[in-house]
Design a protein around this motif. Structure first.
Motif, short mmCIF file in Angstrom:
data_model
loop_
_atom_site.label_atom_id
_atom_site.label_comp_id
_atom_site.label_asym_id
_atom_site.label_seq_id
_atom_site.Cartn_x
_atom_site.Cartn_y
_atom_site.Cartn_z
N ARG A 1 0.82 -1.21 0.00
CA ARG A 1 0.00 0.00 0.00
C ARG A 1 0.86 1.25 0.00
O ARG A 1 0.53 2.24 -0.67
CB ARG A 1 -0.94 -0.01 1.22
N HIS A 2 1.96 1.23 0.74
CA HIS A 2 2.82 2.41 0.81
C HIS A 2 3.47 2.70 -0.52
O HIS A 2 3.46 3.84 -0.99
CB HIS A 2 3.89 2.19 1.89
N ARG A 3 4.03 1.68 -1.16
CA ARG A 3 4.73 1.92 -2.43
C ARG A 3 3.74 2.31 -3.53
O ARG A 3 4.06 3.12 -4.40
CB ARG A 3 5.60 0.73 -2.79
N LEU A 4 2.51 1.77 -3.48
CA LEU A 4 1.51 2.19 -4.46
C LEU A 4 1.11 3.64 -4.24
O LEU A 4 0.88 4.39 -5.20
CB LEU A 4 0.27 1.29 -4.37
N GLY B 1 3.64 5.61 -5.94
CA GLY B 1 3.78 5.38 -7.38
C GLY B 1 5.08 4.71 -7.75
O GLY B 1 5.59 4.91 -8.85
N LEU B 2 5.64 3.89 -6.85
CA LEU B 2 6.91 3.22 -7.11
C LEU B 2 6.67 1.89 -7.80
O LEU B 2 5.96 1.03 -7.28
CB LEU B 2 7.67 2.98 -5.80
N PRO B 3 7.27 1.67 -8.97
CA PRO B 3 7.12 0.37 -9.65
C PRO B 3 7.83 -0.73 -8.89
O PRO B 3 8.82 -0.50 -8.20
CB PRO B 3 7.76 0.61 -11.03
N ASP B 4 7.31 -1.95 -9.02
CA ASP B 4 7.86 -3.09 -8.30
C ASP B 4 8.04 -4.27 -9.25
O ASP B 4 7.21 -5.17 -9.30
CB ASP B 4 6.94 -3.47 -7.14
N GLY B 5 9.13 -4.23 -10.01
CA GLY B 5 9.52 -5.37 -10.83
C GLY B 5 8.42 -5.88 -11.75
O GLY B 5 7.67 -5.11 -12.35
N SER B 6 8.30 -7.20 -11.81
CA SER B 6 7.38 -7.81 -12.77
C SER B 6 5.92 -7.60 -12.41
O SER B 6 5.05 -7.88 -13.23
CB SER B 6 7.67 -9.32 -12.88
N ARG B 7 5.63 -7.12 -11.20
CA ARG B 7 4.24 -6.78 -10.89
C ARG B 7 3.74 -5.67 -11.81
O ARG B 7 2.60 -5.66 -12.25
CB ARG B 7 4.11 -6.32 -9.43
N ASP B 8 4.60 -4.68 -12.06
CA ASP B 8 4.19 -3.49 -12.80
C ASP B 8 4.85 -3.38 -14.18
O ASP B 8 4.34 -2.65 -15.04
CB ASP B 8 4.55 -2.23 -12.00
N LEU B 9 5.98 -4.04 -14.36
CA LEU B 9 6.73 -3.91 -15.60
C LEU B 9 6.64 -5.20 -16.41
O LEU B 9 6.46 -6.28 -15.85
CB LEU B 9 8.20 -3.59 -15.31
N ILE C 1 -8.89 2.59 -7.74
CA ILE C 1 -9.82 1.70 -8.43
C ILE C 1 -11.15 1.68 -7.70
O ILE C 1 -11.21 1.34 -6.52
CB ILE C 1 -9.25 0.26 -8.52
N ASP C 2 -12.19 2.07 -8.40
CA ASP C 2 -13.56 1.96 -7.88
C ASP C 2 -14.21 0.75 -8.55
O ASP C 2 -14.37 0.72 -9.77
CB ASP C 2 -14.37 3.22 -8.20
N ASP D 1 -4.37 -4.10 -6.46
CA ASP D 1 -4.41 -4.63 -5.11
C ASP D 1 -5.52 -3.90 -4.37
O ASP D 1 -5.32 -2.80 -3.85
CB ASP D 1 -3.06 -4.42 -4.40
N GLY D 2 -6.70 -4.48 -4.39
CA GLY D 2 -7.84 -3.82 -3.77
C GLY D 2 -8.21 -2.55 -4.52
O GLY D 2 -8.45 -2.57 -5.72
N GLY D 3 -8.20 -1.43 -3.80
CA GLY D 3 -8.60 -0.17 -4.42
C GLY D 3 -7.48 0.63 -5.02
O GLY D 3 -7.66 1.81 -5.33
N ALA D 4 -6.31 0.03 -5.20
CA ALA D 4 -5.17 0.74 -5.78
C ALA D 4 -4.47 -0.14 -6.79
O ALA D 4 -4.60 -1.37 -6.77
CB ALA D 4 -4.19 1.17 -4.68
N GLY D 5 -3.73 0.48 -7.69
CA GLY D 5 -3.01 -0.28 -8.69
C GLY D 5 -2.04 0.58 -9.45
O GLY D 5 -1.81 1.75 -9.11
#
Length: 208
Positions: free
Chosen positions: A80-83, A86-94, A143-144, A168-172
């Motif tokens: 939640r903190h890194r989202l 706005g910090l990318p996290d490896g293969s999750r986001d790239l 995300i709504d 991840d829930g209400g954020a991405g």
């Protein structure tokens, strides 16, 4: 072993050995983990190393320890903190072998050097910057609705303007075309996305 073999592709002239390690990696945030600048974080096991995350001060510290340090937060808390930052996290986001690093903010987050000598990918990265070739950016989104699956197209009306990379829930995190970054709401599957452009991100038109 496979990771070490892959990393060996980037060992060009340096005399280094690459091998697996059983060291534990952790992250600490919410203020400097030591009582004084440079002090060891509270609870850091003997032999542990702490270094400030070079991306953002709010990202905290990275820890490398012979044994896992005592935890006061969960991986979900860090997610939640890194989202939120706005910090990318490896293969999750790239996307491996596809994502252009400047689209993911590696320039602003101190992940690209414009003064270092030659390195793999330097020509493409420099050409993308100096010719103004960026057309998309990776940004956090609120995300709504039910979180869509990664890869779900993002629409402005009937026009596709991006792709969801992680939810991840209400954020991405989503890759959006530049003209869609300032939209208040976009559709993605049965959900509505609200782009949240982070303060550290320079839009190409505002870059020097």
């Amino acid at each position: 072993a496979m990771l070490a073999q892959r990393l060996s592709r980037y060992r060009l002239r340096a005399r280094v050995a690459i091998a697996p390690t059983d060291m534990a990696v952790a992250v600490a945030w919410g203020g400097a983990p030591g009582a004084e600048p440079g002090a060891a974080p509270a609870g850091l096991p003997p032999g542990g190393i702490a270094a400030p995350d070079p991306r953002l001060p709010e990202a905290g510290w990275r820890l490398l320890c012979p044994a896992p340090p005592p935890a006061t937060a969960t991986p979900e808390d860090w997610q939640r903190h890194r989202l939120s930052l706005g910090l990318p996290d490896g293969s999750r986001d790239l996307e491996a072998e596809k994502t252009v690093l400047l689209e993911a903010g590696f320039d602003e987050l101190n992940g690209v050097s414009w003064t270092k000598g030659c390195y793999m990918g330097q020509e493409l990265t420099a050409r993308t910057r100096y010719r103004g070739l960026l057309k998309r950016r990776l940004v956090p989104v609120a995300i709504d609705g039910p979180p869509p699956a990664p890869g779900t197209p993002i629409l402005r009306g009937s026009a596709e303007v991006g792709t969801l990379r992680f939810a991840d829930g209400g954020a991405g995190m989503a890759v959006l075309r530049l003209e869609a970054l300032d939209e208040a709401a976009l559709s993605c599957g049965s959900a509505v996305l609200h782009p949240r452009v982070p303060a550290w991100m320079r839009k190409p038109e505002a870059a020097p």
